[in-house]
Design a protein around this motif. Structure first.
Motif, short mmCIF file in Angstrom:
data_model
loop_
_atom_site.label_atom_id
_atom_site.label_comp_id
_atom_site.label_asym_id
_atom_site.label_seq_id
_atom_site.Cartn_x
_atom_site.Cartn_y
_atom_site.Cartn_z
N THR A 28 28.32 32.52 36.38
CA THR A 28 29.77 32.36 36.51
C THR A 28 30.28 33.11 37.74
N ALA A 29 29.77 34.31 37.97
CA ALA A 29 30.18 35.08 39.15
C ALA A 29 29.79 34.36 40.44
N VAL A 30 28.60 33.79 40.47
CA VAL A 30 28.16 33.06 41.67
C VAL A 30 29.06 31.85 41.91
N LEU A 31 29.37 31.11 40.84
CA LEU A 31 30.22 29.93 40.99
C LEU A 31 31.64 30.31 41.41
N LEU A 32 32.16 31.41 40.88
CA LEU A 32 33.49 31.87 41.31
C LEU A 32 33.49 32.26 42.78
N THR A 33 32.43 32.91 43.22
CA THR A 33 32.31 33.30 44.63
C THR A 33 32.24 32.06 45.52
N LEU A 34 31.42 31.10 45.12
CA LEU A 34 31.32 29.86 45.90
C LEU A 34 32.64 29.09 45.92
N GLY A 35 33.33 29.07 44.78
CA GLY A 35 34.63 28.41 44.72
C GLY A 35 35.65 29.06 45.64
N ALA A 36 35.69 30.39 45.63
CA ALA A 36 36.62 31.11 46.52
C ALA A 36 36.28 30.85 47.98
N ALA A 37 35.00 30.83 48.31
CA ALA A 37 34.58 30.57 49.69
C ALA A 37 34.98 29.14 50.10
N ALA A 38 34.80 28.18 49.20
CA ALA A 38 35.16 26.80 49.51
C ALA A 38 36.66 26.65 49.73
N VAL A 39 37.46 27.32 48.90
CA VAL A 39 38.92 27.26 49.07
C VAL A 39 39.32 27.92 50.38
N LEU A 40 38.66 29.03 50.74
CA LEU A 40 38.96 29.71 52.00
C LEU A 40 38.65 28.82 53.19
N PHE A 43 43.00 34.76 45.47
CA PHE A 43 43.26 35.98 44.70
C PHE A 43 42.94 35.78 43.22
N ILE A 44 43.26 34.61 42.71
CA ILE A 44 42.95 34.30 41.30
C ILE A 44 41.44 34.29 41.10
N PHE A 45 40.71 33.66 42.01
CA PHE A 45 39.24 33.67 41.94
C PHE A 45 38.72 35.11 41.96
N ALA A 46 39.28 35.93 42.85
CA ALA A 46 38.82 37.32 42.97
C ALA A 46 39.08 38.09 41.67
N GLU A 47 40.22 37.87 41.06
CA GLU A 47 40.54 38.58 39.81
C GLU A 47 39.62 38.12 38.67
N LEU A 48 39.31 36.83 38.63
CA LEU A 48 38.36 36.34 37.63
C LEU A 48 36.97 36.92 37.86
N LEU A 49 36.59 37.04 39.12
CA LEU A 49 35.30 37.65 39.45
C LEU A 49 35.28 39.11 39.00
N TYR A 50 36.39 39.81 39.18
CA TYR A 50 36.49 41.20 38.71
C TYR A 50 36.35 41.26 37.19
N ALA A 51 36.98 40.32 36.49
CA ALA A 51 36.89 40.29 35.02
C ALA A 51 35.44 40.08 34.58
N VAL A 52 34.71 39.22 35.26
CA VAL A 52 33.30 39.01 34.93
C VAL A 52 32.50 40.27 35.21
N ARG A 53 32.77 40.93 36.33
CA ARG A 53 32.05 42.15 36.69
C ARG A 53 32.28 43.25 35.65
N ILE A 54 33.51 43.41 35.22
CA ILE A 54 33.83 44.42 34.20
C ILE A 54 33.15 44.07 32.88
N THR A 55 33.13 42.81 32.53
CA THR A 55 32.49 42.38 31.28
C THR A 55 31.00 42.65 31.31
N VAL A 56 30.35 42.38 32.43
CA VAL A 56 28.91 42.64 32.55
C VAL A 56 28.63 44.14 32.49
N ALA A 57 29.46 44.93 33.15
CA ALA A 57 29.22 46.38 33.19
C ALA A 57 29.44 47.04 31.83
N SER A 58 30.46 46.62 31.10
CA SER A 58 30.79 47.31 29.86
C SER A 58 30.32 46.58 28.61
N HIS A 59 29.89 45.34 28.76
CA HIS A 59 29.51 44.50 27.61
C HIS A 59 30.66 44.39 26.61
#
Length: 183
Positions: A57-69, A98-114
């Motif tokens: 999911t994080a990879v796809l969000l990153t690719l999506g943000a890059a494509a939009v950029l 920015f929305i993509f970046a915030e979703l990516l942050y949410a995934v990162r926090i979820t992975v770190a804290s479970h």
């Protein structure tokens, strides 16, 4: 929210309970602060599968943000003949990033804290509503919304402002200390 820890089979032995002082043992009627989940092969497999889904999911969000950029830069360069429209489309694309970046942050926090936390998703909702408010405001200011469309646009801005307020209140409620809710 219950936090799960993986504990290996050899981490707990029958002598552990006998050597634990009575003051450290949880009361009979109360649950311990953290639930302990025994780590068996099936649970480890599910944990690996869960992490894999989050990483993909994080990879796809990153690719999506890059494509939009990339699309935003190309669209802006092609639309320089009409700077207002090009600027509006660029701003819209940047807010989506920015929305993509915030979703990516949410995934990162979820992975770190479970733990799945609601706050990052509420922030995404606020960003999405603000994005629409900005886009609708620019339509009104540039004259793209006239007559009955103007009234619908202003009503939409008001509703979105209410959504931002409600989501902000929800974040404040989530951030309140747990002790404050007990009184």
């Amino acid at each position: 929210m219950v936090q799960h820890r993986l504990v290996s089979d050899e981490a707990t032995t029958p002598t552990d309970e006998a050597t634990t002082p009575a003051s450290d043992k949880p009361d009979e009627g109360h649950a311990p602060p953290q639930a302990v989940v025994e780590a068996g092969p099936l649970r480890r497999s599910f944990a690996i599968a869960e992490d894999t889904v989050y990483y993909l999911t994080a990879v796809l969000l990153t690719l999506g943000a890059a494509a939009v950029l990339v699309e935003a830069v190309i669209g802006f360069a092609q639309g320089l003949g009409e700077p207002r429209t090009a600027s509006l489309e660029l701003l819209d694309s940047l807010l989506i990033i920015f929305i993509f970046a915030e979703l990516l942050y949410a995934v990162r926090i979820t992975v770190a804290s479970h733990e799945l936390s609601a706050e990052p998703f509420l922030i995404v909702g606020i960003l999405a509503a603000i994005k629409e408010i900005v886009v609708l405001s620019l339509k009104v200011s540039t004259g793209l919304a006239n007559g009955p469309e103007f009234a619908r646009t202003i009503t939409g801005i008001g509703v979105l402002a209410g959504v931002v307020f409600a989501l902000g209140v929800a974040i404040l409620v989530l951030r309140r200390p747990k002790d404050a809710t007990a009184t």
